[in-house]
Design an enzyme around this catalytic site. Structure first.
Site, PDB file in Angstrom:
ATOM      1  N   CYS A 192       0.900  -1.170   0.000  1.00 20.52           N
ATOM      2  CA  CYS A 192       0.000   0.000   0.000  1.00 20.52           C
ATOM      3  C   CYS A 192       0.926   1.204   0.000  1.00 20.52           C
ATOM      4  O   CYS A 192       1.224   1.768   1.048  1.00 20.52           O
ATOM      5  CB  CYS A 192      -0.884  -0.004   1.245  1.00 20.52           C
ATOM      6  SG  CYS A 192      -1.797  -1.533   1.456  1.00 20.52           S
ATOM      7  N   ALA A 193       1.399   1.558  -1.149  1.00 20.41           N
ATOM      8  CA  ALA A 193       2.606   2.383  -1.209  1.00 20.41           C
ATOM      9  C   ALA A 193       2.361   3.878  -1.354  1.00 20.41           C
ATOM     10  O   ALA A 193       3.230   4.677  -1.032  1.00 20.41           O
ATOM     11  CB  ALA A 193       3.481   1.904  -2.362  1.00 20.41           C
ATOM     12  N   PRO A 195       1.157   7.740  -0.873  1.00 18.86           N
ATOM     13  CA  PRO A 195       1.777   8.511  -1.954  1.00 18.86           C
ATOM     14  C   PRO A 195       3.267   8.268  -2.149  1.00 18.86           C
ATOM     15  O   PRO A 195       3.884   8.923  -2.966  1.00 18.86           O
ATOM     16  CB  PRO A 195       1.515   9.952  -1.529  1.00 18.86           C
ATOM     17  CG  PRO A 195       1.467   9.898  -0.046  1.00 18.86           C
ATOM     18  CD  PRO A 195       0.847   8.583   0.309  1.00 18.86           C
ATOM     19  N   GLY A 196       3.847   7.359  -1.435  1.00 19.64           N
ATOM     20  CA  GLY A 196       5.181   6.923  -1.809  1.00 19.64           C
ATOM     21  C   GLY A 196       6.315   7.347  -0.897  1.00 19.64           C
ATOM     22  O   GLY A 196       7.478   7.117  -1.238  1.00 19.64           O
ATOM     23  N   SER A 197       6.014   7.911   0.268  1.00 20.37           N
ATOM     24  CA  SER A 197       7.115   8.352   1.143  1.00 20.37           C
ATOM     25  C   SER A 197       8.023   7.181   1.502  1.00 20.37           C
ATOM     26  O   SER A 197       9.250   7.306   1.475  1.00 20.37           O
ATOM     27  CB  SER A 197       6.572   8.935   2.443  1.00 20.37           C
ATOM     28  OG  SER A 197       5.569   9.839   2.179  1.00 20.37           O
ATOM     29  N   ASP A 247      -0.567   0.303  -5.156  1.00 21.52           N
ATOM     30  CA  ASP A 247      -1.647   0.956  -4.401  1.00 21.52           C
ATOM     31  C   ASP A 247      -2.933   0.777  -5.183  1.00 21.52           C
ATOM     32  O   ASP A 247      -2.932   0.721  -6.416  1.00 21.52           O
ATOM     33  CB  ASP A 247      -1.373   2.453  -4.188  1.00 21.52           C
ATOM     34  CG  ASP A 247      -2.160   3.003  -3.009  1.00 21.52           C
ATOM     35  OD1 ASP A 247      -1.614   3.057  -1.891  1.00 21.52           O
ATOM     36  OD2 ASP A 247      -3.339   3.364  -3.199  1.00 21.52           O
ATOM     37  N   ASP A 312       2.111  -1.352   4.844  1.00 21.13           N
ATOM     38  CA  ASP A 312       1.738  -0.112   5.543  1.00 21.13           C
ATOM     39  C   ASP A 312       0.274   0.149   5.197  1.00 21.13           C
ATOM     40  O   ASP A 312      -0.055   0.940   4.323  1.00 21.13           O
ATOM     41  CB  ASP A 312       2.652   1.015   5.043  1.00 21.13           C
ATOM     42  CG  ASP A 312       2.506   2.286   5.835  1.00 21.13           C
ATOM     43  OD1 ASP A 312       2.339   2.214   7.060  1.00 21.13           O
ATOM     44  OD2 ASP A 312       2.538   3.370   5.220  1.00 21.13           O
ATOM     45  N   CYS A 365      -0.571   3.945  10.996  1.00 23.49           N
ATOM     46  CA  CYS A 365      -0.435   5.204  11.734  1.00 23.49           C
ATOM     47  C   CYS A 365      -1.674   5.362  12.610  1.00 23.49           C
ATOM     48  O   CYS A 365      -2.215   6.444  12.753  1.00 23.49           O
ATOM     49  CB  CYS A 365      -0.245   6.389  10.795  1.00 23.49           C
ATOM     50  SG  CYS A 365      -1.505   6.554   9.539  1.00 23.49           S
TER      51      CYS A 365
HETATM   52  C1  SAM Z   1      -1.212   4.562   5.037  1.00 27.29           C
HETATM   53  S1  SAM Z   1      -1.397   4.861   3.378  1.00 27.29           S
HETATM   54  C2  SAM Z   1       0.142   4.336   2.752  1.00 27.29           C
HETATM   55  C3  SAM Z   1       1.217   5.348   2.917  1.00 27.29           C
HETATM   56  C4  SAM Z   1       2.449   4.966   2.159  1.00 27.29           C
HETATM   57  N1  SAM Z   1       2.972   3.698   2.571  1.00 27.29           N
HETATM   58  C5  SAM Z   1       3.527   6.009   2.303  1.00 27.29           C
HETATM   59  O1  SAM Z   1       4.434   5.858   3.107  1.00 27.29           O
HETATM   60  O2  SAM Z   1       3.473   7.005   1.580  1.00 27.29           O
HETATM   61  C6  SAM Z   1      -2.448   3.587   2.881  1.00 27.29           C
HETATM   62  C7  SAM Z   1      -2.603   3.442   1.396  1.00 27.29           C
HETATM   63  O3  SAM Z   1      -3.334   2.248   1.185  1.00 27.29           O
HETATM   64  C8  SAM Z   1      -4.081   2.412   0.016  1.00 27.29           C
HETATM   65  N2  SAM Z   1      -5.101   1.366   0.050  1.00 27.29           N
HETATM   66  C9  SAM Z   1      -6.310   1.361   0.634  1.00 27.29           C
HETATM   67  N3  SAM Z   1      -6.888   0.169   0.447  1.00 27.29           N
HETATM   68  C10 SAM Z   1      -6.026  -0.588  -0.255  1.00 27.29           C
HETATM   69  C11 SAM Z   1      -6.055  -1.905  -0.769  1.00 27.29           C
HETATM   70  N4  SAM Z   1      -7.090  -2.696  -0.580  1.00 27.29           N
HETATM   71  N5  SAM Z   1      -5.004  -2.339  -1.470  1.00 27.29           N
HETATM   72  C12 SAM Z   1      -3.936  -1.545  -1.694  1.00 27.29           C
HETATM   73  N6  SAM Z   1      -3.861  -0.287  -1.228  1.00 27.29           N
HETATM   74  C13 SAM Z   1      -4.884   0.178  -0.518  1.00 27.29           C
HETATM   75  C14 SAM Z   1      -4.577   3.828   0.071  1.00 27.29           C
HETATM   76  O4  SAM Z   1      -4.867   4.266  -1.227  1.00 27.29           O
HETATM   77  C15 SAM Z   1      -3.384   4.527   0.703  1.00 27.29           C
HETATM   78  O5  SAM Z   1      -2.600   5.069  -0.320  1.00 27.29           O
END
Ligand code: SAM
Length: 880
Positions: A192-193, A195-197, A247, A312, A365
């Site tokens: 779940c990458a 916005p990519g940080s 994602d 994540d 988080c």
């Molecule tokens: C906590 S954020 C990830 C932050 C990211 N790891 C970073 O460090 O920038 C969670 C992400 O999960 C994505 N998401 C939600 N449901 C998902 C799914 N079923 N499969 C993959 N990604 C998912 C969201 O779009 C969101 O971008």
């Protein structure tokens, strides 16, 4: 050098959209703790965010994530704005300069001001982050903008962030990648990458760890005698790892692509799948046969597995309250309860895609134990002894963290539930056994009087059957020995919870797993909460496991684990999560760093040239894959440009000849486009050997991966009028330059520092106006078109052939009819100027820009180049 700048046009879109995200004025529906929903219409005028929520207080006081004595200080801290934190991008050419500027300039001058009694607290490196590469300032972003003494520092942050030399990232968000322990030969999946940080951080960490001379055995791709410098060694070496960043959200994928573009990496693949259904990317027997065509190929089952998985997951996000205070208003217990099932599914999928011996980090988080310890406990139950929750207490000792909880409760509809036996029957669709510390499920007696009659699963004893809907086993012990308050017997204390008041941060939860053996056969299946389990039984199909061993022809593609399961997303299109809070599902912990861009809602890079294409190898694969496969592929990836190996020898030949690219540079099989009509491609991408292997596997396996972005943009077709007059239709893109630079033998010249600076300052200079007349003469002898200007080092003379090593500074330029023009953005020019000025001791480079009036007459080509650069910017906006 390098495509590290961000397009302004795009940033504008980001900001615009970001406002939309946070300032929506539609009515808000909030689920109250008693289960009722209240709808409020936001006042159109501005109101400060309320930084309290009684439901939040009730919930966390009861859960005991901090002791009763600490509660007040905990709450006081989470109501305060978050200090700004950032990482120095170690891949930047100027990373050492930036670190030294922070250590020697800003830290000292802020300390001095504090000593004057001006109450300016200092900035400091995060003690647990290696090599002083991450920093935190003990004032909020608001203070940074308001306090004049900090203005210079604020400007510095803004500019370095814009140019890509630093990344603003919440301190605690930097923790999970550190526990992943990545190596330069790893295949990494970031599930779940966006916005990519963390993807960006992972890439940074991998590149940073590529020390020249540390090539692992058997990994020599280029003959070592071709490696001319440590620079090349590091880049060639880096061809071996792969990061797959996935994602589910297309727009957020676009942000990720934009964010990671600054890395100039050929080793990144961005995909767009539901993580819980991330494809196995395997090679099945039928497809393999179809591709044989006389070519020797093992008809075995292969699968792409990963050395490291970062999980994540989407979460309630209340660990980011300090950064996103609107969460105070939105927060409800339903958020965590609704996400628990999805979080388990994603983590289980991650583990099934992990190699035996590999490491997976699960993180959120959120502070909520239902999203954290409960998920970890369920994973351990499902995996039995095949997965270990690692004790990482000796890693990053300076990071203050607390052990995971052993007990917690579930809150639903205003009631506290200590055990699944307390769950009323009508709520069992939303509240699952796995949310409780014991994970025990109790099958209700017909009148639902809460008699615990059966136990499905025990800690450390999980066959997983019951979770998949089969008859649960009787457990006589559980009939008599049910605790009112459950306590997990799993080693959940090995989990880490970072709380805000320990080190003035946000909150985060991290658990580190190691896969010890293949998962029990059933555990690769998708876990579904009770409500979903009742849906059609064919939610997933198990592949025939193949234990035959064949040597891998594809790096990191291994024979499939016996737990290998193929899950098709169409099988679950009707799924819905119980009581899920949809907003919570999208809460990213880095939303603040980059906002989404509605205008880039596309994955069609060559869309103006073609209709949506079917995958190139679809025909071959569908012939043998059966009708179902064909339909899936056609339907699944509609709207996404195909990934096509670029094999147009004439074009590649013209590029090689024009730039004199050394024969040792591996083009064959490494170039791809997103356009099936290879005569009309606009952009040519470069992929590393590892990504190439995955791509080949993906073709052979029926294009299971939905690829949003791949590799790095190396060449772009000239679109200007003058561009059509050049002998080569393609220019080298700024992202491609670092990789290609050591191999370019033509169209490359070295400029003296003064001429190099002038180019950055004035952007276009006539041949006759260069200080070094010999350089002007050499420039005029280049062919019309794209060229590279290298900053000459002090110990070299103009007559020496251009020399490239790890510290080389070079920019892409355009040789016009009468002049040389830079092909990098104004902000990149400014940044480079400032850095060079600091290095050579001539002071603040920005002063140079104050005299930006060019002493050089703008030549006719200036407009032409401007067109080219603008065009590039527009292209960037369209493609990210
Ligand atoms: C906590 S954020 C990830 C932050 C990211 N790891 C970073 O460090 O920038 C969670 C992400 O999960 C994505 N998401 C939600 N449901 C998902 C799914 N079923 N499969 C993959 N990604 C998912 C969201 O779009 C969101 O971008």
């Amino acid at each position: 050098m390098g495509g590290r700048g961000r397009s302004r046009t795009q940033r504008k879109h980001f900001r615009h959209n970001r406002e939309n995200v946070w300032k929506r004025s539609k009515p808000d529906s909030t689920q109250q703790d008693d289960g009722t929903t209240t709808t409020t219409t936001r006042d159109p005028g501005w109101e400060p965010f309320a930084t309290q929520n009684p439901a939040f207080d009730d919930y966390y006081k009861e859960q005991g994530i901090v002791s009763a004595e600490e509660w007040d200080v905990f709450v006081e801290v989470i109501r305060k704005p978050l200090p700004a934190a950032f990482r120095i991008n170690s891949s930047s050419q100027f990373s050492c300069d930036i670190r030294s500027q922070l250590e020697n300039d800003f830290v000292k001058s802020l300390q001095a001001e504090a000593a004057d009694g001006s109450e300016v607290e200092g900035i400091r490196p995060l003690p647990w982050y290696p090599e002083n590469l991450a920093w935190q300032s003990n004032f909020s972003r608001m203070q940074l903008r308001k306090n004049q003494t900090l203005e210079r520092f604020h400007e510095f942050l803004k500019q370095e962030n814009e140019i890509g030399n630093i990344t603003r990232q919440e301190a605690v968000s930097m923790v999970p990648p550190l526990f992943l322990d990545v190596c330069p030969d790893h295949f990494v999946l970031d599930m779940c990458a966006a916005p990519g940080s963390k993807t960006f951080q992972l890439l940074e960490m991998i590149y940073q760890s590529t020390e020249p001379g540390s090539l692992p055995s058997g990994m020599v791709y280029f003959s070592l005698n071709l490696l001319r410098s440590s620079y090349m060694l590091s880049h060639c070496f880096c061809l071996w790892f792969t990061v797959v960043a996935n994602d589910v959200d297309v727009q957020r994928c676009n942000l990720l692509i934009h964010q990671t573009k600054r890395m100039c990496t050929a080793n990144l693949l961005v995909t767009n799948h539901e993580a819980q259904h991330f494809p196995s990317c395997h090679l099945n027997k039928n497809c393999a046969n179809a591709f044989e065509n006389g070519v020797a190929m093992e008809p075995s089952v292969h699968q792409l597995l990963f050395d490291r998985v970062l999980c994540d997951v989407p979460c309630g996000g209340d660990g980011t309250l300090r950064k996103a205070p609107d969460i105070w208003r939105k927060w409800s217990v339903g958020m965590g309860n609704g996400l628990h099932g999805l979080q388990v599914q994603i983590a289980m999928r991650g583990l099934s895609l992990l190699k035996v011996g590999g490491r997976m980090v699960y993180s959120t988080c959120s502070m909520n134990p239902v999203e954290n310890e409960a998920v970890v406990a369920e994973i351990l139950r499902r995996c039995g002894g095949s997965v270990e929750l690692l004790d990482v207490s000796s890693e990053l000792p300076q990071l203050v963290r607390r052990p995971g909880l052993k007990k917690w409760k579930v809150r639903d509809k205003g009631s506290w539930l200590s055990s699944f036996k307390d769950v009323p029957k009508y709520r069992t669709a939303g509240i699952t056994p796995s949310m409780f510390p014991s994970g025990k499920s109790y099958v209700d007696t017909p009148n639902n009087d809460h008699d615990p009659v059966l136990e499905e699963r025990h800690d450390n004893d999980c066959d997983g059957d019951s979770a998949n809907g089969s008859e649960p086993k009787k457990d006589p012990e559980s009939l008599t020995d049910v605790l009112d308050e459950e306590l997990s017997t799993l080693p959940l204390e090995r989990c880490m919870r970072i709380v805000p008041h320990d080190q003035n941060t946000g909150a985060f939860f991290i658990a580190v797993f190691q896969k010890l053996s293949p998962l029990p056969e059933d555990n690769g299946r998708v876990f579904l909460p009770t409500a979903i389990q009742k849906k059609p039984s064919s939610l997933h199909r198990q592949l025939k496991s193949n234990t035959n061993s064949h040597p891998d022809e594809v790096a990191n593609v291994e024979n499939q684990d016996t737990n290998g399961v193929e899950i098709h997303s169409e099988d679950v299109t009707d799924k819905k999560l119980p009581d899920a809070a949809p907003e919570a599902a999208l809460l990213g912990n880095e939303l603040e760093e980059v906002a989404s861009d509605t205008d880039t809602d596309k994955m069609s890079e060559e869309n103006e040239l073609e209709d949506i294409q079917d995958p190139v190898d679809k025909e071959a694969c569908s012939k043998v894959g059966g009708g179902k496969r064909k339909l899936q592929i056609q339907g699944k990836w509609r709207g996404v440009d195909p990934v096509v190996f670029f094999t147009n020898d004439a074009i590649v030949g013209s590029i090689k000849t024009f730039y004199g690219i050394d024969e040792s540079f591996p083009f064959t099989g490494h170039l791809v486009t997103r356009n099936s009509d290879t005569n009309h491609v606009k952009r040519i991408y470069y992929v590393s050997k590892s990504v190439k292997d995955i791509l080949e596997l993906n073709f052979k396996g029926g294009q299971q991966l939905k690829i949003t972005s791949i590799g790095l943009k190396m060449f772009e077709r000239q679109s200007s009028k003058e561009g059509s007059l050049t002998q080569c239709a393609f220019r080298i893109s700024s992202e491609g330059l670092p990789l290609l630079l050591p191999f370019i033998t033509k169209q490359i010249i070295e400029a003296s520092p003064i001429d190099f600076k002038h180019l950055l300052q004035y952007k276009t200079i006539k041949f006759a106006d260069f200080v070094d007349a010999e350089f002007g003469e050499k420039a005029s002898q280049l062919m019309l078109g794209c060229c590279v200007v290298v900053l000459r080092k002090v110990d070299r003379s103009l007559s020496d052939p251009p020399h490239v090593d790890g510290s080389t500074i070079a920019i892409g330029c355009w040789r016009g009819r009468t002049n040389i023009s830079v092909m990098v953005t104004a902000i990149e020019c400014q940044e480079m100027l400032e850095r060079l000025s600091v290095r050579d001791g001539t002071g603040n480079g920005s002063k140079l820009l104050e005299t930006e009036q060019s002493s050089v007459e703008p030549g006719e080509l200036k407009a032409n180049v401007a067109e080219t650069i603008e065009d590039a910017e527009i292209i960037e906006v369209a493609t990210v």
